[in-house]
Design a protein around this motif. Structure first.
Motif, PDB file in Angstrom:
ATOM      1  N   ASP A 186      53.313 -12.257  31.144  1.00 19.29           N
ATOM      2  CA  ASP A 186      52.423 -13.095  31.940  1.00 19.29           C
ATOM      3  C   ASP A 186      53.181 -13.861  33.012  1.00 19.29           C
ATOM      4  O   ASP A 186      52.657 -14.083  34.115  1.00 19.29           O
ATOM      5  N   ALA A 187      54.414 -14.256  32.730  1.00 19.25           N
ATOM      6  CA  ALA A 187      55.234 -14.930  33.742  1.00 19.25           C
ATOM      7  C   ALA A 187      55.516 -13.987  34.908  1.00 19.25           C
ATOM      8  O   ALA A 187      55.410 -14.381  36.076  1.00 19.25           O
ATOM      9  N   VAL A 188      55.857 -12.743  34.605  1.00 21.37           N
ATOM     10  CA  VAL A 188      56.106 -11.752  35.656  1.00 21.37           C
ATOM     11  C   VAL A 188      54.821 -11.495  36.448  1.00 21.37           C
ATOM     12  O   VAL A 188      54.838 -11.453  37.680  1.00 21.37           O
ATOM     13  N   ALA A 189      53.715 -11.350  35.746  1.00 21.60           N
ATOM     14  CA  ALA A 189      52.432 -11.091  36.415  1.00 21.60           C
ATOM     15  C   ALA A 189      51.993 -12.277  37.272  1.00 21.60           C
ATOM     16  O   ALA A 189      51.259 -12.103  38.243  1.00 21.60           O
ATOM     17  N   GLY A 190      52.463 -13.463  36.928  1.00 18.69           N
ATOM     18  CA  GLY A 190      52.018 -14.671  37.603  1.00 18.69           C
ATOM     19  C   GLY A 190      52.823 -15.070  38.829  1.00 18.69           C
ATOM     20  O   GLY A 190      52.559 -16.118  39.416  1.00 18.69           O
ATOM     21  N   ILE A 191      53.796 -14.262  39.214  1.00  9.39           N
ATOM     22  CA  ILE A 191      54.572 -14.564  40.420  1.00  9.39           C
ATOM     23  C   ILE A 191      54.347 -13.472  41.455  1.00  9.39           C
ATOM     24  O   ILE A 191      53.873 -12.376  41.132  1.00  9.39           O
ATOM     25  N   THR A 192      54.696 -13.778  42.691  1.00  5.55           N
ATOM     26  CA  THR A 192      54.517 -12.802  43.766  1.00  5.55           C
ATOM     27  C   THR A 192      55.756 -11.956  44.015  1.00  5.55           C
ATOM     28  O   THR A 192      55.691 -10.998  44.772  1.00  5.55           O
ATOM     29  N   LEU A 193      56.871 -12.312  43.385  1.00  7.36           N
ATOM     30  CA  LEU A 193      58.104 -11.537  43.555  1.00  7.36           C
ATOM     31  C   LEU A 193      58.015 -10.187  42.860  1.00  7.36           C
ATOM     32  O   LEU A 193      57.482 -10.091  41.753  1.00  7.36           O
ATOM     33  N   PRO A 194      58.584  -9.148  43.471  1.00  5.54           N
ATOM     34  CA  PRO A 194      58.691  -7.876  42.760  1.00  5.54           C
ATOM     35  C   PRO A 194      59.760  -7.964  41.671  1.00  5.54           C
ATOM     36  O   PRO A 194      60.787  -8.619  41.846  1.00  5.54           O
TER      37      PRO A 194
ATOM     38  N   ARG B 158      60.838   0.915  20.335  1.00  8.26           N
ATOM     39  CA  ARG B 158      61.478   0.620  21.620  1.00  8.26           C
ATOM     40  C   ARG B 158      60.819   1.341  22.787  1.00  8.26           C
ATOM     41  O   ARG B 158      61.102   1.038  23.947  1.00  8.26           O
ATOM     42  N   LYS B 159      59.960   2.274  22.516  1.00  5.77           N
ATOM     43  CA  LYS B 159      59.345   3.077  23.576  1.00  5.77           C
ATOM     44  C   LYS B 159      58.227   2.339  24.300  1.00  5.77           C
ATOM     45  O   LYS B 159      57.822   2.760  25.382  1.00  5.77           O
ATOM     46  N   GLU B 160      57.739   1.267  23.732  1.00  9.86           N
ATOM     47  CA  GLU B 160      56.628   0.522  24.328  1.00  9.86           C
ATOM     48  C   GLU B 160      57.137  -0.755  24.981  1.00  9.86           C
ATOM     49  O   GLU B 160      57.782  -1.580  24.338  1.00  9.86           O
ATOM     50  N   SER B 161      56.841  -0.910  26.274  1.00  6.79           N
ATOM     51  CA  SER B 161      57.165  -2.142  26.983  1.00  6.79           C
ATOM     52  C   SER B 161      55.871  -2.822  27.392  1.00  6.79           C
ATOM     53  O   SER B 161      55.030  -2.210  28.052  1.00  6.79           O
ATOM     54  N   VAL B 162      55.729  -4.077  27.013  1.00  5.32           N
ATOM     55  CA  VAL B 162      54.559  -4.836  27.457  1.00  5.32           C
ATOM     56  C   VAL B 162      54.815  -5.426  28.845  1.00  5.32           C
ATOM     57  O   VAL B 162      53.882  -5.900  29.497  1.00  5.32           O
ATOM     58  N   ILE B 163      56.057  -5.379  29.307  1.00  7.32           N
ATOM     59  CA  ILE B 163      56.430  -5.973  30.588  1.00  7.32           C
ATOM     60  C   ILE B 163      56.383  -4.949  31.721  1.00  7.32           C
ATOM     61  O   ILE B 163      55.999  -5.270  32.854  1.00  7.32           O
ATOM     62  N   ALA B 164      56.737  -3.707  31.457  1.00  2.62           N
ATOM     63  CA  ALA B 164      56.801  -2.672  32.499  1.00  2.62           C
ATOM     64  C   ALA B 164      55.523  -2.549  33.322  1.00  2.62           C
ATOM     65  O   ALA B 164      55.608  -2.361  34.543  1.00  2.62           O
ATOM     66  N   PRO B 165      54.335  -2.653  32.736  1.00  2.00           N
ATOM     67  CA  PRO B 165      53.124  -2.486  33.552  1.00  2.00           C
ATOM     68  C   PRO B 165      52.945  -3.522  34.664  1.00  2.00           C
ATOM     69  O   PRO B 165      52.195  -3.275  35.611  1.00  2.00           O
ATOM     70  N   VAL B 166      53.637  -4.657  34.589  1.00  2.00           N
ATOM     71  CA  VAL B 166      53.516  -5.660  35.651  1.00  2.00           C
ATOM     72  C   VAL B 166      54.766  -5.681  36.542  1.00  2.00           C
ATOM     73  O   VAL B 166      54.930  -6.569  37.375  1.00  2.00           O
ATOM     74  N   CYS B 167      55.638  -4.700  36.365  1.00  2.00           N
ATOM     75  CA  CYS B 167      56.836  -4.545  37.193  1.00  2.00           C
ATOM     76  C   CYS B 167      56.601  -3.425  38.204  1.00  2.00           C
ATOM     77  O   CYS B 167      55.721  -2.586  38.015  1.00  2.00           O
ATOM     78  N   VAL B 168      57.442  -3.387  39.245  1.00  2.00           N
ATOM     79  CA  VAL B 168      57.330  -2.284  40.206  1.00  2.00           C
ATOM     80  C   VAL B 168      57.865  -0.994  39.615  1.00  2.00           C
ATOM     81  O   VAL B 168      57.508   0.089  40.073  1.00  2.00           O
TER      82      VAL B 168
END
Length: 147
Positions: free
Chosen positions: A86-94, A110-120
């Motif tokens: 949510d922190a990553v999703a909440g900023i405008t930086l890539p 280890r194959k599942e990332s909850v963070i990757a979907p909000v990353c470039v």
């Protein structure tokens, strides 16, 4: 250009922790490696590591007004930290997610990332070179690393 590189839990143990998976080089070696590459491309690199989720979240929030992008290796937080997501999703930086080992060739969890979907994007399995790939993405994106 300025990049923030964040490393999560247990990455302070690089060189000692599972060297067959993560190699024998240390977090200080990684920082030197990345700063040298940054200098050659006119990129200022700031690297931070924490074993504390809240600290990483604060750094993500604070980065928005000071950096052009973030490279993050969330460590184990990759798999369950909706707060970092949510922190990553909440900023405008890539943000680019990086992993030293190939997380898709390891244990099932280890194959599942909850963070990757909000990353470039996500880079996995190239050791320290994965961080360089992330840096090079930002260099090309921002126009060869000029301020």
């Amino acid at each position: 250009m300025k990049l923030l590189i964040l490393n999560g839990p247990n990455l302070n143990r690089l060189g000692k922790r599972e060297p067959d998976v993560y190699g024998s080089k240390t977090l200080n070696d990684l920082e030197s490696f990345l700063k040298k590459h940054g200098e050659s491309a006119n990129v200022r690199v700031t690297m931070k590591q924490s074993n504390w989720e809240g600290q990483i979240i604060d750094w993500i929030h604070d980065a928005e007004n000071s950096y052009n992008g973030i490279i993050i290796n969330p460590g184990a937080f990759t798999h369950y930290s909706y707060a970092i997501r949510d922190a990553v999703a909440g900023i405008t930086l890539p943000v680019v997610e990086v992993h030293i080992s190939n997380v898709h060739a390891r244990e099932e969890f280890r194959k599942e990332s909850v963070i990757a979907p909000v990353c470039v994007g996500q880079i996995s399995g190239f050791g320290f070179e994965g961080y360089l790939m992330g840096m090079d993405y930002f260099i090309r994106r921002e126009g060869h690393g000029t301020d």
